[in-house]
Motif scaffolding. Structure first.
Motif, PDB file in Angstrom:
ATOM      1  N   ILE A 122       2.805   3.441  -3.870  1.00 59.85           N
ATOM      2  CA  ILE A 122       3.886   3.887  -4.747  1.00 59.85           C
ATOM      3  C   ILE A 122       4.867   2.752  -5.013  1.00 59.85           C
ATOM      4  CG2 ILE A 122       5.819   5.483  -4.950  1.00 59.85           C
ATOM      5  CD1 ILE A 122       4.201   7.463  -3.276  1.00 59.85           C
ATOM      6  N   ALA A 123       5.221   2.002  -3.970  1.00 56.58           N
ATOM      7  CA  ALA A 123       6.162   0.896  -4.136  1.00 56.58           C
ATOM      8  C   ALA A 123       5.582  -0.195  -5.039  1.00 56.58           C
ATOM      9  CB  ALA A 123       6.535   0.311  -2.780  1.00 56.58           C
ATOM     10  N   ALA A 124       4.281  -0.435  -4.934  1.00 57.95           N
ATOM     11  CA  ALA A 124       3.653  -1.447  -5.773  1.00 57.95           C
ATOM     12  C   ALA A 124       3.655  -1.021  -7.236  1.00 57.95           C
ATOM     13  CB  ALA A 124       2.225  -1.703  -5.307  1.00 57.95           C
ATOM     14  N   ILE A 125       3.513   0.274  -7.492  1.00 57.32           N
ATOM     15  CA  ILE A 125       3.531   0.770  -8.870  1.00 57.32           C
ATOM     16  C   ILE A 125       4.926   0.734  -9.455  1.00 57.32           C
ATOM     17  CG2 ILE A 125       3.141   2.822 -10.291  1.00 57.32           C
ATOM     18  CD1 ILE A 125       0.877   3.575  -8.389  1.00 57.32           C
ATOM     19  N   THR A 144      11.817  -3.269  -5.875  1.00 54.03           N
ATOM     20  CA  THR A 144      13.245  -2.986  -5.829  1.00 54.03           C
ATOM     21  C   THR A 144      13.532  -2.091  -4.635  1.00 54.03           C
ATOM     22  OG1 THR A 144      13.078  -1.021  -7.244  1.00 54.03           O
ATOM     23  CG2 THR A 144      13.434  -3.146  -8.344  1.00 54.03           C
ATOM     24  N   GLN A 145      14.783  -2.054  -4.240  1.00 53.42           N
ATOM     25  CA  GLN A 145      15.160  -1.206  -3.106  1.00 53.42           C
ATOM     26  C   GLN A 145      15.035   0.263  -3.471  1.00 53.42           C
ATOM     27  OE1 GLN A 145      19.347  -0.856  -1.256  1.00 53.42           O
ATOM     28  NE2 GLN A 145      18.370  -2.440  -0.023  1.00 53.42           N
ATOM     29  N   LEU A 196       7.679  -5.945  -0.651  1.00 52.48           N
ATOM     30  CA  LEU A 196       7.930  -4.873  -1.612  1.00 52.48           C
ATOM     31  C   LEU A 196       9.373  -4.381  -1.579  1.00 52.48           C
ATOM     32  CD1 LEU A 196       4.672  -2.805  -1.019  1.00 52.48           C
ATOM     33  CD2 LEU A 196       5.157  -4.373  -2.899  1.00 52.48           C
ATOM     34  N   GLY A 197      10.237  -5.056  -0.837  1.00 60.31           N
ATOM     35  CA  GLY A 197      11.612  -4.589  -0.714  1.00 60.31           C
ATOM     36  C   GLY A 197      12.597  -5.284  -1.618  1.00 60.31           C
ATOM     37  N   GLY A 198      12.144  -6.193  -2.439  1.00 56.01           N
ATOM     38  CA  GLY A 198      13.040  -6.921  -3.328  1.00 56.01           C
ATOM     39  C   GLY A 198      12.495  -8.303  -3.608  1.00 56.01           C
TER      40      GLY A 198
END
Length: 320
Positions: free
Chosen positions: A171-174, A178-179, A260-262
């Motif tokens: 989901i984060a990759a899609i 960003t935070q 993936l956090g920023g």
């Protein structure tokens, strides 16, 4: 003075084999706020609750007072002039920077303090997303049952078949680096857990005696669910929410570690600090140890507090 005698128990009546703990729990629930007063009383006697609560309180205090506690801002690089290709000043080398510097010249102490705020925000918001989404799905299952329950549970089963961290990474990759996407990814990955937990708790409460009594009095399903079943079913969900905060902190650090956090290397977040610390382990191992210790202690605090809350809400498993 003659003392009053209690009447003898009827010889032919039914025997009350309910345990003392069950009686206490039943009495507390029937008195409304008495149940929660009993929970708080038990937690005050639990050392794990005190330790976990102290860690959480310290984290909240540092996060709230970060602008006043941190010597520098979250993206400031005051020590760039001290950084060389072969040396990074460590703790105690420069009085101005008591915990040393990172590769970019940022103050490690300031980064850790600002990282507490970022970690708390990510943990609370992501858990709230999972809690709200899961409670909505679990409520619909417990309220309507039938094909609604079957459809939602099959979707939940599909989500549960994927490891939560892998689902969050996808989901984060899609959504992007960003935070906000990080919090959404962790929250969505927690939705199936809360949905199944609330559904199971509501189904268990629907067979309770007080629900049957309410049905006998002619109360509608909606009234019974909102006034009786749901309030008594949310206890396990609250406990799971507390425990999920620890999971959210660890998963946030893992996703940040994976990049993936920023997209800003100087981001003051503990997982992000670990990402760039791995490149400097040979010359500056403290850059990995310090944020790692912060993540571990924070997760431990939420876990201890959540376990103490679980024991306090269930008299049959509380510590004696």
């Amino acid at each position: 003075m003659t003392s009053a005698m209690l009447p003898p128990a009827p010889s032919g009546g039914p025997v009350d084999d309910t345990s003392i703990d069950d009686k206490e729990l039943l009495a507390a629930k029937t008195t409304g706020g008495g149940f929660w007063r009993d929970v708080f009383r038990r937690m005050r006697r639990n050392p794990s609750a005190w330790v976990g609560g102290a860690i959480i309180a310290l984290l909240v205090l540092v996060a709230v007072l970060a602008p006043w506690l941190a010597p520098y801002g979250p993206t400031e690089l005051p020590g760039q002039r001290y950084i060389t290709p072969t040396h990074i000043p460590g703790p105690g080398e420069i009085p101005e920077f008591p915990l040393g510097l990172d590769r970019f010249g940022g103050d490690v102490l300031s980064k850790l303090i600002w990282g507490a705020r970022a970690t708390l925000i990510i943990g609370v918001v992501s858990t709230a997303i999972g809690l709200i989404g899961g409670m909505i799905l679990g409520f619909l299952c417990g309220m309507f049952g039938g094909w609604v329950d079957t459809l939602i549970m099959r979707i939940v089963d599909i989500l549960l078949s994927v490891p939560s961290l892998l689902l969050a990474v996808s989901i984060a990759a899609i959504l992007g680096q960003t935070q906000a996407s990080l919090m959404i990814a962790i929250g969505v990955a927690q939705v199936p857990v809360f949905a199944r937990l609330l559904r199971a708790s509501m189904l268990q409460q629907r067979n309770a005696d007080y629900v049957l009594s309410a049905q006998t009095l002619g109360l509608g399903r909606g009234k019974i669910t909102m006034s009786h079943v749901l309030p008594n079913a949310v206890g396990p969900v609250i406990v799971q929410g507390t425990l999920s905060l620890a999971t959210a902190v660890i998963e946030a650090a893992a996703l940040s570690y994976l990049g993936l956090g920023g997209d800003v290397p100087q981001t003051a977040e503990w997982g992000r600090m670990l990402t760039y610390a791995q490149l400097e382990l040979a010359v500056a191992p403290w850059l990995a140890f310090l944020p790692g210790i912060c993540i571990t202690v924070t997760a431990l605090g939420f876990t201890l507090f959540g376990e103490a809350l679980r024991e306090a809400m269930d008299p049959r498993t509380r510590a004696r």
